[in-house]
Design an enzyme around this catalytic site. Sequence first.
Site, PDB file in Angstrom:
ATOM      1  N   THR A  20       5.362 -39.444 -67.508  1.00  0.00           N
ATOM      2  CA  THR A  20       6.056 -39.083 -66.269  1.00  0.00           C
ATOM      3  C   THR A  20       7.481 -38.596 -66.502  1.00  0.00           C
ATOM      4  OG1 THR A  20       6.863 -41.349 -65.964  1.00  0.00           O
ATOM      5  CG2 THR A  20       4.734 -40.791 -64.965  1.00  0.00           C
ATOM      6  N   LYS A  21       7.939 -38.618 -67.747  1.00  0.00           N
ATOM      7  CA  LYS A  21       9.329 -38.273 -68.025  1.00  0.00           C
ATOM      8  C   LYS A  21       9.537 -36.756 -68.050  1.00  0.00           C
ATOM      9  CE  LYS A  21      11.026 -42.467 -68.606  1.00  0.00           C
ATOM     10  NZ  LYS A  21       9.866 -43.338 -68.395  1.00  0.00           N
TER      11      LYS A  21
END
Length: 383
Positions: free
Chosen positions: A184-185
Amino acid sequence: MSNWKVSLYRPEIGAAETEAVADVLRSGWLSTGPVTQDFEARYAAALGVDDAVAVANGTAALHLAVLALGLGPGDEVILPSLNFVSAAAVVALSGATPVFAEVGGAHDLSIDPVDAAARITPRTRAVVAMHYGGYAADLGALDRLARAHGLVLIEDAAHAPATTTAQGVLGTVGDIGCYSFFATKNLAMGEGGMVVARDPDVRARIRRLRSHALTVSAQDRHRGGPSTYDVDTFGLNYRPTEIACALGRVQLEALGAKSKRRQEAVRQYREQLADLPGIALPFADRPLEESAHHLFPVVLPEGLDRDVVQERLKGAGIQSGVHYPPTHLFTAYRERYGLGPGSLPVTESVTRRQLSLPLYAGIGDREVALVVEAVRAAWQPTP
């Protein structure tokens, strides 16, 4: 619910990533090797540092920092409770004690240097500055605090890859910087992380601890080096894969352009939500170009139930999130360290009302408009 009109996050994986992974598979070398080394070199160059150590994930990065510093029973580490639990977990697992400090408030969700200073004792060894959402903590104040008391300053830059600010490149100002490249980064490798350290001896220790503290690496043995090795301390397997690092190289190359797209979305959010009654937009006074914009957090006013707002957003097809439940109120930390409600009143007030809105590199004007419309409709007092 999977058919969101606008999801909270969405990694961008394209043909370049697919080809990079295929190249690794064709090479026959899957574990830490030449692709990893090249990714380390490129990331270090992006930060403007001499070297960087790629690791399996962001938690591994934090754990290696703790191990390299030799933290253990009798030591204390000051860190914000408003963070993902991994930062406190690696301290607790070392036998040291996490000492939780307040955040600045609804407009600044990073650690409060004044409160951190008040929690220093003769047992304090380190302070963790977490750059919440990709916005810089007050590194000037925290660095002065650390130097004045002989402490190590660890930067948790999980939300801030290669992010330049007026205070410096995040992760490189303190003694050790830790990054996360989770799925998700902003720089997404599925799982991955990086560690940088000012002291080359600490950096060398981290590199060895990443691979069981072996005196000869698998790659060196493969190249014809010694077949045997020694182990003179206790390490772990925190090596990344070549597949993950191949993804990382491609994602790093595109990071600058993707950051600009995040900036534009944040600009629109700020302009279109600022007039909502009682809303707090954390870090809204910061220049757009000085953040990675990993998250777009808002803080609801008292009396507006977050669960109700989230359900209203869900009904409109908008996914939202909470970053994060405060670590000091988790069962394990309450029971071991005698913490509970009221321990950190500022943090507890903010975390009850914090909400994260959709933000990712591919979000467009239409998606932002849908989110804004839904938020404005949901911004009604709870019956």
